[in-house]
Design an enzyme around this catalytic site. Sequence first.
Site, PDB file in Angstrom:
ATOM      1  CG  ASN A  50      -2.199  -0.809   0.921  1.00 14.72           C
ATOM      2  OD1 ASN A  50      -3.051  -0.400   0.128  1.00 14.72           O
ATOM      3  ND2 ASN A  50      -2.298  -1.978   1.538  1.00 14.72           N
ATOM      4  CG  ASP A  80      -9.723  -2.248  12.486  1.00 13.53           C
ATOM      5  OD1 ASP A  80      -8.748  -1.572  12.105  1.00 13.53           O
ATOM      6  OD2 ASP A  80      -9.644  -3.450  12.760  1.00 13.53           O
ATOM      7  CG  MET A  88       0.924  -5.613  11.158  1.00 13.93           C
ATOM      8  SD  MET A  88      -0.803  -5.547  10.633  1.00 13.93           S
ATOM      9  CE  MET A  88      -1.419  -7.035  11.424  1.00 13.93           C
ATOM     10  CG  HIS A 106     -10.084  -3.021   8.455  1.00 16.22           C
ATOM     11  ND1 HIS A 106      -9.274  -3.675   9.365  1.00 16.22           N
ATOM     12  CD2 HIS A 106     -11.220  -3.756   8.376  1.00 16.22           C
ATOM     13  CE1 HIS A 106      -9.915  -4.744   9.816  1.00 16.22           C
ATOM     14  NE2 HIS A 106     -11.096  -4.823   9.227  1.00 16.22           N
ATOM     15  NE  ARG A 166      -1.415   0.754  23.654  1.00 19.63           N
ATOM     16  CZ  ARG A 166      -2.638   0.240  23.592  1.00 19.63           C
ATOM     17  NH1 ARG A 166      -2.872  -0.788  22.812  1.00 19.63           N
ATOM     18  NH2 ARG A 166      -3.617   0.734  24.308  1.00 19.63           N
ATOM     19  CD  GLU A 194      -5.956  -3.823   1.348  1.00 15.83           C
ATOM     20  OE1 GLU A 194      -4.992  -3.215   1.836  1.00 15.83           O
ATOM     21  OE2 GLU A 194      -6.283  -4.966   1.708  1.00 15.83           O
TER      22      GLU A 194
HETATM   23  C1  GRF Z   1      -3.297  -4.675   3.987  1.00 15.68           C
HETATM   24  O1  GRF Z   1      -4.165  -5.730   3.671  1.00 15.68           O
HETATM   25  C2  GRF Z   1      -4.000  -3.643   4.826  1.00 15.68           C
HETATM   26  O2  GRF Z   1      -5.361  -3.531   4.548  1.00 15.68           O
HETATM   27  C3  GRF Z   1      -3.809  -4.185   6.219  1.00 15.68           C
HETATM   28  O3  GRF Z   1      -2.517  -4.736   6.216  1.00 15.68           O
HETATM   29  C4  GRF Z   1      -2.152  -5.118   4.893  1.00 15.68           C
HETATM   30  C5  GRF Z   1      -0.866  -4.438   4.578  1.00 15.68           C
HETATM   31  O4  GRF Z   1      -0.331  -4.847   3.359  1.00 15.68           O
HETATM   32  N1  GRF Z   1      -4.013  -3.150   7.204  1.00 15.68           N
HETATM   33  P1  GRF Z   1       0.907  -4.061   2.732  1.00 15.68           P
HETATM   34  O5  GRF Z   1       2.004  -4.078   3.781  1.00 15.68           O
HETATM   35  O6  GRF Z   1       0.463  -2.683   2.379  1.00 15.68           O
HETATM   36  O7  GRF Z   1       1.293  -4.879   1.526  1.00 15.68           O
END
Ligand code: GRF
Length: 218
Positions: free
Chosen positions: A16, A145, A90, A109, A65, A174
């Site tokens: 992304n 989310d 993450m 998401h 955190r 995406e």
């Molecule tokens: C994507 O599916 C996004 O929606 C989710 O994590 C994934 C990340 O993929 N939050 P990338 O690292 O952008 O390839």
Amino acid sequence: MARRPVAVLISGSGSNLQALIDQSANASYEIVHVISNVAGAFGLERAARAGIPASVIDHRGFARRPLFDAALDQALRATGAELVCLAGFMRILGPELVTAWTDRMLNIHPALLPSFKGLHTHERALAAGVRVHGCTVHVVRPALDDGPIVVQGVVPVLPGDDAERLARRVIQVEHQAYPLALNLLTSGQARVAGDCVQVEPGTRTLIIHPDLSLAGPG
Ligand code: GRF
């Protein structure tokens, strides 16, 4: 008009991030910095190839955190970014950091929110038997989310799909949805108004996967 500075947070592959980079030349945003919480994330390589400064803030180096969040906030401010994009980042961010960036932090998401918040969205979509699935770019709020929706991408769930095949279809939308959403906000075509994102009539806010026409007779 000057392009608005954006920072991107990643943890992994960064596909992304790549889509945001690829679309940025003709957009109203500029990616000024990438931050990863994982040192080996491939997204860092993508940033380097694009000549974008990047840094690593490993969450494991912090006892709690809020300390990680504070370091992240400080680093984000130092980049000069006006907006932050979470792109496969993450870690769950605490309310203090999210509030500090209210209306200026986006997330993507892999589901049609408000359905399937959290992890394993493709498996859960298949188990629920939904016929359409997709992705959502939304403004980040403290709840997981949750937040005003900017753009959604829809894909069909086709007979014979498994989570992997469905994920491959979703990631395609995406990669179109995130640059579109970011551009809408940075260009002023979209703006956050409380719990909603308002756009001018006629503005495109939906990405439709071409396979949707395979889903059955229309
Ligand atoms: C994507 O599916 C996004 O929606 C989710 O994590 C994934 C990340 O993929 N939050 P990338 O690292 O952008 O390839």
